[in-house]
Design an enzyme around this catalytic site. Structure first.
Site, short mmCIF file in Angstrom:
data_model
loop_
_atom_site.label_atom_id
_atom_site.label_comp_id
_atom_site.label_asym_id
_atom_site.label_seq_id
_atom_site.Cartn_x
_atom_site.Cartn_y
_atom_site.Cartn_z
N HIS A 1 0.79 -1.16 0.08
CA HIS A 1 0.06 -0.07 0.14
C HIS A 1 0.94 1.29 -0.05
O HIS A 1 0.70 2.20 0.95
CB HIS A 1 -0.87 0.03 1.33
CG HIS A 1 -1.85 -1.15 1.49
ND1 HIS A 1 -2.50 -1.61 2.60
CD2 HIS A 1 -2.34 -1.89 0.21
CE1 HIS A 1 -3.21 -2.56 2.25
NE2 HIS A 1 -2.97 -2.86 1.02
N PRO A 2 1.94 1.50 -0.86
CA PRO A 2 2.69 2.37 -1.06
C PRO A 2 1.91 3.75 -1.22
O PRO A 2 0.98 3.71 -2.09
CB PRO A 2 3.73 2.32 -1.92
CG PRO A 2 3.09 1.38 -2.94
CD PRO A 2 2.06 0.64 -2.08
#
Length: 552
Positions: A468-469
Site C-alpha cells: 500500500h505505498p
C-alpha cells in the site's frame, strides 16, 4: 501524436480519469507501458498470488535493504498492465475511515474531508449486497465499479467473526458504511466471478468512445516549455518521440513511478536533481518524500480439522477449480478467499480503528509459495498509521533505471509497540471458544515467542508489506513547502500538469488503497473539467461512544 489530455498510467486513478474525461467529450490519450490483462491469472480472483509475481504484469521493484528489518530487501509489486495494480491486487475494497479524510483536510487538502469525498465514493460504486445485509444508505448502486461479497461458507471464516464478538468487539455489517469498527464481511472488486479491475470498470468502456485512445509506451519525462507542460517524451517501438498535450498532462503512474517521472522532468528537490544533472524546472523538496505503507504480520495457526483450503492445495484440485471457473465462472475460483475482516482500536484513547485484519482460511504466504504443512488458518494483522516515513529518489537520470525505494519501515519505537499489541490481541481472538473446535498450535510467530524481545525478532524476520505505498507527491496548500500538488491536483510551480494517484495522499488511509486511489481519479476528473464538486454529504460516521476509556 497528440491529444488535449495525456494521462500517464492506466492504473486505478488513470482509468477512472480517462472514463470521466472521455464521458464529458474531451479528447484523451492514455500512455501505458504494461500490456493486456486478458489472461486467467489476472481475471480469476482465486489466482491472485500469480500476477504480482509475473514479470509480464509487475514492474519488479524492490526496496533498498531496510535498516530496521535486519537489512531485508522487500518486494514492492506494482501493476505493469492495463488496470495497473488493480489488475494484480487482492481485490479488497476499503474506502478508509471518515476520519482519514477529515485529517487530510486538516493537513491542507481543502475540499477532501469525508463530507466531500463520500458523494464520490457513492458515484463510483455499484454495490451488490447479495442478501448479506450491509448499509445501503451509505453505498452507491449505479457506478462503474462493481463490489460484491464472498459466500463466507467456510466455517473458519465465520469463526473469526464470532471470536471477535466473544472477545468483546463490536460487529459491523458494512465497514464501508456508517461503522468501520468491528468484525464482519469483506467487500471485493469481483463481479460475475471475475476480477473487476479499473480496466474492466473504467478503461474498456472509455476506449469504446472515439475520443479515448490507449498507447503502449514507456513514459520518460514530462516535456515542459516556459513553465508549461506541453507533452510527454516516450519510448515506443524502440524510438523516442513526444506525445503532445494541448491542454494538460496528468501523471497517474503510481506512488513509486510518479515522483520518479516528476524528478526526471526537473520537478523535485533541487540538490537531488543537480546530482543527476537534471535542470531544475520547479524546486519542490516534497517530491519523493513522505513515503508510507502498511506492514502486516501473518499470525498462523494449525487446524485440528480438515476444514481449511489446504485440501485444494494440490495440482489436481487447482486444475479442477480453474476449469470450473474458466467454463462457468463459478466455484472457489470466484473468490479472493479474504471473506472476513476486522478493524479495531489498539487502546483506549484511540478515536478510530488503527488495526486491520484480513482473515484467510489457510496458512500460506501471500505470494502463494509455502503452505504451512497441512491444514491451518491465519490472520494478516498490522497497524494502520505508522509514524515511519520513507522516500523515493532517482537512481540515475536514465528513465529505464528503477527508482531508489526506502520505506524506512519500523523506524520508531511506536511501530514496535503497535506491532506487539497486534500480535497479542490476535492471540486473544484466536483463543476464543469459536476457534476451540479447530485450534491447533501456533505456527507463526510460535507460542515460544512471548517476551517483547522475542516478538520483536519475529516481527523483524516475518513482517511483510501489504503493498500500500502512497504519499510521495503530497497534496496540500501551495504555502506548504513539502506539498507537491494543490487540492485540485495541480503541480505547484508548473502550468498544465497534475498528479492523480495514491502519491498525493497526505496520510495513508485505513485499509487497502485501491478504493481511495479510484476516488482520486474520480474527484480529480471534476477538477480537470472545472466542474463544481459534488455536493457534500454530512452523514455522521459511527465512533465508539466510549473510545476515550475503552479499547473495545
Amino acid at each position: 501524436m497528440q491529444a488535449d489530455y495525456v494521462i500517464i498510467g492506466a492504473g486505478s486513478a488513470g482509468c477512472a480519469m480517462a472514463y470521466r474525461l472521455a464521458e464529458a467529450g474531451r479528447d484523451v490519450l492514455v500512455i501505458e507501458h504494461g500490456g493486456w490483462d486478458g489472461g486467467p491469472f489476472i481475471q480469476m480472483p482465486a489466482a491472485l498470488s500469480y500476477p504480482m509475481n509475473m514479470s509480464m504484469y509487475d514492474w519488479g521493484l524492490q526496496t533498498e535493504p531496510e535498516p530496521h528489518l535486519g537489512g531485508r530487501i522487500m518486494a514492492t509489486p506494482r501493476g505493469k498492465v492495463i488496470g495497473g495494480s488493480s489488475s494484480i491486487n487482492g481485490m479488497i475494497y476499503v474506502r478508509g475511515h471518515a476520519r482519514d479524510y477529515d485529517t487530510w483536510a486538516e493537513m491542507g487538502a481543502d475540499g477532501w474531508g469525508f463530507a466531500d469525498v463520500l458523494p464520490y465514493f457513492k458515484r463510483l460504486e455499484h454495490w451488490h449486497d447479495g442478501g448479506h445485509g450491509g448499509d445501503p444508505d451509505w453505498r452507491g448502486t449505479h457506478g462503474p465499479l462493481h463490489i460484491t461479497r464472498g459466500p463466507r461458507t467456510n466455517p473458519l471464516t465465520r469463526a473469526f467473526v464470532e471470536a471477535g464478538r466473544q472477545a468483546g468487539y463490536p460487529l459491523t455489517d458494512d465497514y464501508n458504511g456508517q461503522q468501520q469498527e468491528g468484525f464482519g464481511p469483506f467487500d471485493a472488486t469481483i463481479w460475475k466471478g471475475r476480477r473487476w479491475s479499473a480496466a474492466n470498470a473504467y478503461l474498456r468502456p472509455a476506449l469504446k468512445r472515439p475520443n479515448c485512445r490507449l498507447v503502449r509506451a514507456l513514459a520518460r519525462r514530462v516535456v515542459i516549455e516556459n513553465g508549461q507542460a506541453v507533452g510527454v517524451e516516450v519510448t515506443r517501438g524502440g524510438a523516442v518521440e513526444v506525445i503532445r498535450a494541448n491542454v494538460e498532462v496528468i501523471v497517474a503512474a503510481s506512488s513509486l513511478n510518479s515522483p520518479k517521472l516528476l524528478m526526471l522532468s526537473g520537478i523535485g528537490p533541487a540538490a537531488h536533481l543537480a546530482e543527476h544533472g537534471i535542470p531544475v524546472v520547479a524546486d519542490r523538496p516534497g517530491v519523493g518524500q513522505n513515503l508510507q505503507d502498511h506492514l502486516e504480520m501473518y499470525i498462523q495457526m494449525k487446524a485440528t480439522q480438515p476444514v481449511s483450503l489446504y485440501k485444494y492445495w494440490n495440482i489436481f484440485s487447482k486444475g479442477a477449480i480453474g476449469a470450473q471457473w474458466l467454463f462457468t465462472k463459478t466455484g472457489l475460483g470466484t473468490s479472493n478467499q479474504f471473506e472476513s475482516a476486522a478493524f479495531i482500536r489498539s487502546a483506549a484513547g484511540v478515536e478510530y480503528p488503527d488495526i486491520q485484519y484480513h482473515f484467510l482460511p489457510i496458512a500460506v504466504r501471500y505470494d502463494g509459495k509455502t503452505a504451512a504443512g497441512g491444514h491451518g488458518f491465519q490472520a494478516h494483522v498490522g497497524p494502520m498509521r505508522s509514524p515511519s516515513r520513507g522516500s523515493v529518489t532517482l537512481r540515475s537520470a536514465d528513465p529505464a533505471a528503477p527508482p531508489v525505494i526506502r520505506f524506512n519501515y519500523m523506524s520508531t519505537e511506536k511501530d514496535w509497540q503497535d506491532f506487539r499489541t497486534c500480535i497479542r490481541l490476535t492471540r486473544e481472538i484466536f483463543a476464543q471458544d469459536a476457534f476451540a473446535p479447530y485450534r491447533g498450535e501456533e505456527i507463526q510467530p510460535g507460542a515460544a515467542a512471548q517476551s517483547d524481545e522475542a516478538l520483536d525478532e519475529a516481527i523483524r524476520q516475518h513482517v511483510e508489506s501489504a503493498y500500500h505505498p502512497c504519499g510521495t507527491c503530497k497534496m496540500g496548500r501551495p504555502t506548504d513547502p513539502m506539498a507537491v500538488v494543490d487540492p485540485k491536483g495541480k503541480v505547484i510551480g508548473v502550468e498544465g500538469l497534475r498528479v492523480a494517484d495514491s502519491s498525493i495522499f497526505p496520510q495513508i488511509t485505513n485499509g487497502n488503497l485501491n478504493a481511495p486511489s479510484i476516488l482520486v481519479g474520480e474527484k480529480m476528473a471534476d477538477h480537470v473539467l472545472d466542474r463544481a464538486p459534488l455536493a457534500p454529504l454530512n452523514d455522521r460516521p459511527w465512533i465508539h461512544p466510549d473510545w476515550q476509556r475503552s479499547q473495545r
